[in-house]
Design a protein around this motif. Structure first.
Motif, short mmCIF file in Angstrom:
data_model
loop_
_atom_site.label_atom_id
_atom_site.label_comp_id
_atom_site.label_asym_id
_atom_site.label_seq_id
_atom_site.Cartn_x
_atom_site.Cartn_y
_atom_site.Cartn_z
N LEU A 89 0.82 -1.21 0.00
CA LEU A 89 0.00 0.00 0.00
C LEU A 89 0.85 1.26 0.00
O LEU A 89 0.44 2.30 -0.48
CB LEU A 89 -0.94 0.01 1.21
CG LEU A 89 -2.05 -1.05 1.21
CD1 LEU A 89 -2.82 -1.03 2.52
CD2 LEU A 89 -3.00 -0.83 0.04
N ARG A 90 2.08 1.15 0.54
CA ARG A 90 2.99 2.30 0.56
C ARG A 90 3.88 2.34 -0.68
O ARG A 90 4.27 3.41 -1.14
CB ARG A 90 3.85 2.26 1.82
CG ARG A 90 3.07 2.45 3.11
CD ARG A 90 4.00 2.57 4.31
NE ARG A 90 4.76 1.34 4.53
CZ ARG A 90 4.31 0.29 5.23
NH1 ARG A 90 3.09 0.33 5.76
NH2 ARG A 90 5.05 -0.78 5.40
N ASP A 91 4.24 1.18 -1.19
CA ASP A 91 5.15 1.13 -2.34
C ASP A 91 4.72 0.01 -3.29
O ASP A 91 5.37 -1.04 -3.36
CB ASP A 91 6.59 0.89 -1.84
CG ASP A 91 7.62 1.16 -2.93
OD1 ASP A 91 7.23 1.29 -4.10
OD2 ASP A 91 8.83 1.22 -2.60
N PRO A 92 3.63 0.23 -4.03
CA PRO A 92 3.12 -0.84 -4.89
C PRO A 92 4.07 -1.20 -6.02
O PRO A 92 4.11 -2.35 -6.47
CB PRO A 92 1.81 -0.25 -5.44
CG PRO A 92 2.00 1.23 -5.34
CD PRO A 92 2.81 1.45 -4.11
N ILE A 93 4.85 -0.25 -6.52
CA ILE A 93 5.76 -0.52 -7.62
C ILE A 93 6.86 -1.48 -7.18
O ILE A 93 7.22 -2.43 -7.89
CB ILE A 93 6.38 0.78 -8.17
CG1 ILE A 93 5.28 1.77 -8.58
CG2 ILE A 93 7.29 0.48 -9.34
CD1 ILE A 93 4.35 1.24 -9.63
N LYS A 94 7.37 -1.29 -5.98
CA LYS A 94 8.39 -2.19 -5.44
C LYS A 94 7.82 -3.59 -5.27
O LYS A 94 8.46 -4.59 -5.62
CB LYS A 94 8.91 -1.66 -4.11
CG LYS A 94 9.99 -2.53 -3.47
CD LYS A 94 10.46 -1.92 -2.15
CE LYS A 94 11.51 -2.80 -1.48
NZ LYS A 94 11.94 -2.22 -0.18
#
Length: 296
Positions: A78-83
């Motif tokens: 939710l904080r870093d979907p791309i990662k």
């Protein structure tokens, strides 16, 4: 930079933003890995339609509330979907196309990560990423959705028993992660969903995850617009029963038509620009010819 280069850079900036340690496709020479170039999974995962299936699989997966709850509590997606997308792509591509030692290392890495994901929901239901049930749910929803995207958007999709071969291939990944009695055919998957559907629930936590997955994410306007289009195409790939449960059933007959037109446009654009270097390397490792989907 030319158009093809821009498309390729944008695609891999999202899909390969993070890698699991040990992911590589060139060594040892001659090792076909778990599957090899004649497998159904090499064919299906070699096309960009798999991205649409992957997002659709995530949407479908939210319906198993304990799995969703565990993911929310032990993941930073939710904080870093791309990662998170990068790590997922690294695992799936690496286990599909990597040599046997590479695939083994990636599986062991994920199994170690899974050991930290366990607990109890507020209503008392337990969740554990190492449980066979939870591994099967995650694997089946992803494989089923990838296959739906493949059949709809690949220029020369597999047919008939070859579709079952793909599901049997994907079941190997779930088994390596610790699952047993994994569905391995279209009939198995149909029976599995019939068994699971009475257990599926839609909570506020589920809806929160769905809203996130259908929202815009990315660092620039083009990426954010693209992510929303992808999510709408992925929603259209869901089975009707899942759309009804999630409140995503199309309001007009025009909605699916627009989604499918967008899906065709996206996959054609990506095939034009994206170069699958890791897949090229895997074919070269085993001395097999490689024909990208754009040339089919």
């Amino acid at each position: 930079m030319n158009l093809r280069g821009a498309i390729d850079d944008a695609y891999w900036a999202m899909l390969a933003s993070a890698h699991l340690p040990g992911e590589q496709y060139t060594e040892p020479v001659g090792d076909p890995g778990y599957f090899g170039p004649d497998s159904a999974i090499w064919y299906v995962h070699g096309d960009v339609s798999g991205v649409l299936g992957g997002v659709s699989g995530l949407l479908l997966g939210t319906l198993n509330e304990p799995v969703t709850h565990g993911t929310n509590r032990h993941s930073d997606y939710l904080r870093d979907p791309i990662k998170r997308l990068g790590f997922t792509a690294s695992f799936v591509l690496g286990v599909t196309y990597g040599s046997t030692p590479v695939a083994d290392k990636l599986v062991n890495t994920v199994r170690t990560m899974h050991k930290r994901v366990h607990g109890t929901m507020p209503d008392g239901r337990a969740y554990s990423a190492t449980s066979s049930e939870d591994i099967i749910w995650t694997g089946v929803t992803q494989a089923y959705s990838a296959l739906r995207a493949h059949v709809r958007y690949h220029p020369r999709p597999l047919r008939g028993r070859d579709l079952d071969r793909y599901l049997a291939d994907y079941a190997v990944i779930s088994e390596r992660l610790g699952a047993t009695d994994v569905p391995k055919s279209r009939e198995d998957v149909k029976d599995y969903f019939a068994t699971m559907r009475p257990r599926l629930t839609v909570s506020e936590e589920t809806l929160q995850a769905v809203r996130f997955l259908r929202g815009a994410y990315g660092d620039d306007r083009a990426t954010r617009i693209g992510s929303q289009i992808v999510s709408r195409v992925a929603t259209d790939l869901l089975p009707d029963w899942a759309k009804r449960l999630l409140g995503l059933h199309p309001r007009t007959p025009l909605t699916p038509a627009l989604a499918r037109a967008a899906g065709i446009a996206i996959t054609r654009t990506l095939r034009y620009g994206v170069r699958h270097r890791s897949i090229e390397e895997a074919h070269a490792r085993v001395g097999a010819p490689y024909t990208p989907p754009s040339a089919l």
